[in-house]
Design a protein around this motif. Structure first.
Motif, short mmCIF file in Angstrom:
data_model
loop_
_atom_site.label_atom_id
_atom_site.label_comp_id
_atom_site.label_asym_id
_atom_site.label_seq_id
_atom_site.Cartn_x
_atom_site.Cartn_y
_atom_site.Cartn_z
N LYS A 75 1.25 -4.89 5.50
CA LYS A 75 1.40 -5.46 4.17
C LYS A 75 0.16 -6.22 3.72
CE LYS A 75 5.53 -4.00 3.32
NZ LYS A 75 5.67 -2.91 2.34
N ASN A 77 3.58 3.59 5.16
CA ASN A 77 4.46 2.80 4.31
C ASN A 77 3.76 2.54 2.98
OD1 ASN A 77 5.29 -0.11 3.30
ND2 ASN A 77 6.99 0.70 4.50
N ASP A 78 4.44 2.85 1.90
CA ASP A 78 4.01 2.52 0.53
C ASP A 78 2.77 3.26 0.00
OD1 ASP A 78 5.99 0.77 0.08
OD2 ASP A 78 4.74 -1.03 -0.03
N GLY A 116 10.23 1.76 -0.26
CA GLY A 116 11.44 0.95 -0.43
C GLY A 116 11.92 1.05 -1.86
N ASP A 173 9.39 0.04 -4.62
CA ASP A 173 8.07 0.69 -4.59
C ASP A 173 8.02 1.85 -5.59
OD1 ASP A 173 7.31 -1.03 -2.52
OD2 ASP A 173 8.32 0.26 -1.06
MG MG Z 1 7.63 -0.83 0.65
#
Ligand code: MG
Ligand code: 3NM
Length: 522
Positions: free
Chosen positions: A45, A73-74, A90, A93
């Motif tokens: 992150k 992720n992302d 998620g 997102d």
């Molecule tokens: Mg995410």
């Protein structure tokens, strides 16, 4: 890479902020990969883009060596730039449909879902390959989890699983799923056992801190893999082997021969009566609320059953209930749960939810109001507008209208959801295990005039299953058949006692006599 063959068994999600002081990110990830994780998600992150790219390249190399996929992720851009195997997003997102457009049809796309509505939307859109269900348990790793999905336990996650099951059972395009959030060596076995049904299972467990923050990531991974592949003692003891039904007489003889210890944690109103019923049928009652001795009971006594009756709940009793559940589960011992009045108040239903999330029981015995209450735990959820949606069945309020088919289907669903034998008491009794059920004629209306006749059915069932459960893991037996024996005996004694009784007082005495007669004079 063939998307259909991805193994989701143990999914490592990274977090470089929790690496132990003497280790590096790559130490942890490579040890995890070498020791059994089956796919990796790079979830970072706070890394700058360049650092993220470099880390993705390094991790991809490790994954490629082992032939396992790397998901990003992302960051769709990073995934495309390094040609990773997929992307995980998620709910806040980039929408999954847009991600799919960018990454094309062949990459893996995963989505986090915390409530059934999100699962339904994912199904409707039809673009994701797998979903992450969370948060299973409270977790410190993800700070922004909304309250309605924090630490949902197996019961909360089962609602999502059921939504997915409906899709997977009717669609060619199956969606895989993993559970995430607070999963570690202490709860992994329970999660897998409680969430896997004959028709739908979780495909894997996703962990962050359990491996990334481990002082020994290799050992943490190996331990998880072993837990996943070796059933825990209590899951073995819970395995139900179908067998030729024995006669009632033989079932009774086993009780008197073995004289099982029936450990009650029950309410004050019925203690005396329950103990006398247990004695009358040749079993041995103990009404212990002294937690210190539970370990000794469960570890040393082969023929034993815990009868857990929530009749008088309190914070202290909750701790005791949980301690008992944990101890009896640890040794694979039989447990019967009597969810007294859990259909009546939300507070009591919460007690049952907490207990069923915490431990695994073998039998749940209740009236239809109680069993319907338990079904509510897995079949209703809050809509976005705050309304409670009744998904599967009529709520507790409409129990009066439940016909026999409704009662049986309620019992079957609870049996499947909670992996238990369900006993529904009433004018007719039903013993239900998954798709099997038996209806057994009830006792007599006089039974309703003596307090404890409901709870003591639990004592009788506890005696029968405790008698059959001959030692840890040695003899598997058909819990369903043993329970049927108990219910038959109990109601038979009730009918016979009523014939000789003048009223509730003499009924009580005659009832104990008839239980005694039916067990000792055969
Ligand atoms: Mg995410
Ligand atoms: N997603 P740990 S919970 C990344 O509920 C993540 O969707 C969650 O970390 C969700 O294994 C979570 O350390 C963190 O508890 C899981």
């Amino acid at each position: 890479m063939d998307k259909a063959s991805v193994d989701y068994t143990l999914y490592l999600v990274t977090d470089s902020t929790m690496i132990p002081a003497n280790k590096t990110f790559l130490d942890q990830v490579s040890q995890a990969i070498d020791n059994g994780v089956t796919l990796v998600q790079l979830r970072e992150k706070s890394l700058l883009t360049l650092d993220f790219i470099n880390r993705a390249k390094e991790t991809l190399q490790l994954c490629r060596k082992k032939g396992i996929p790397l998901i990003i992720n992302d960051r769709v851009d990073v995934a495309l730039a390094v040609d990773a195997d997929g992307v995980h997003v998620g709910q806040d997102d980039m929408p999954a449909t847009l991600v799919r457009k960018l990454i094309g049809p062949d990459k893996i796309l995963g989505l986090s879902c915390g409530i059934p509505l999100e699962m339904e939307k994912a199904i409707e859109e039809g673009v994701v390959d797998y979903v992450g269900f969370g948060a299973m348990f409270p977790t410190k790793t993800k700070k922004d989890i909304k309250l309605d999905r924090f630490g949902q336990g197996p019961i909360g996650i089962r609602r999502l699983l059921r939504t997915l099951e409906k899709h997977n059972s009717s669609s060619e395009r199956k969606i895989k799923c993993v559970a995430i959030g607070g999963i570690n060596q202490s709860n992994a076995a329970k999660v897998l056992y409680q969430l896997n049904t004959p028709t739908q299972k979780v495909d894997g467990l996703a962990v962050v801190s359990c491996i990334m923050a481990a002082p020994d990531a290799a050992k943490a991974t190996k331990d998880l893999i072993q837990i996943i592949h070796t059933p825990a003692p209590w899951t073995q003891a819970l395995t139900i082997t179908k067998e030729e039904p024995q006669s009632l007489e033989n079932k009774i003889k086993t009780v008197t021969a073995k004289s099982p210890l029936v450990h009650h944690i029950t309410n004050g109103v019925v203690k005396n009566f329950s103990a006398n019923v247990t004695l009358a049928i040749g079993a041995s009652p103990i009404m212990s609320e002294f937690g210190d001795e539970y370990e000794e009971f469960a570890s040393t006594i082969d023929n034993i059953c815990l009868v857990l009756n929530i009749g008088t709940p309190s914070p202290e009793m909750m701790n005791l209930f949980k301690h008992a559940l944990q101890t009896y589960n640890k040794y694979g011992r039989m447990i019967l749960l009597d969810p007294v009045a859990c259909g009546a108040t939300q507070a009591r239903l919460n007690v049952v939810k907490e207990l069923l999330n915490y431990g695994q029981v073998n039998v749940i015995k209740g009236n239809i109001g109680e069993i319907s209450g338990i079904l509510k735990l897995t079949s209703t959820y809050k809509q976005a507008n705050g309304n409670e949606e009744e998904v599967l069945m009529k709520g507790v309020d409409s129990i009066a209208q439940l016909n026999e088919d409704d009662i049986i289907s309620t019992g079957k669903q609870v049996s499947k959801d909670f992996k238990v034998v369900v006993v529904i008491s009433g004018p007719i009794n039903y013993v239900i295990h998954q798709d099997r059920y038996k209806s057994i004629p009830g006792g007599h209306p006089l039974m309703g005039t003596v307090t404890g006749t409901g709870c003591s059915l639990g004592s009788t069932i506890g005696s029968f299953i405790g008698a059959q459960a001959d030692g840890r893991n040695k003899d598997k037996f058909d819990v369903y058949e043993a329970v049927i024996g108990a219910v038959e005996l109990y109601n038979k004694a009730g009918r016979e006692a009523a014939e000789e009784a003048k009223g509730s007082g003499t009924f009580m005495v005659k009832f104990i006599d008839k239980l005694f007669e039916n067990t000792h004079n055969i």
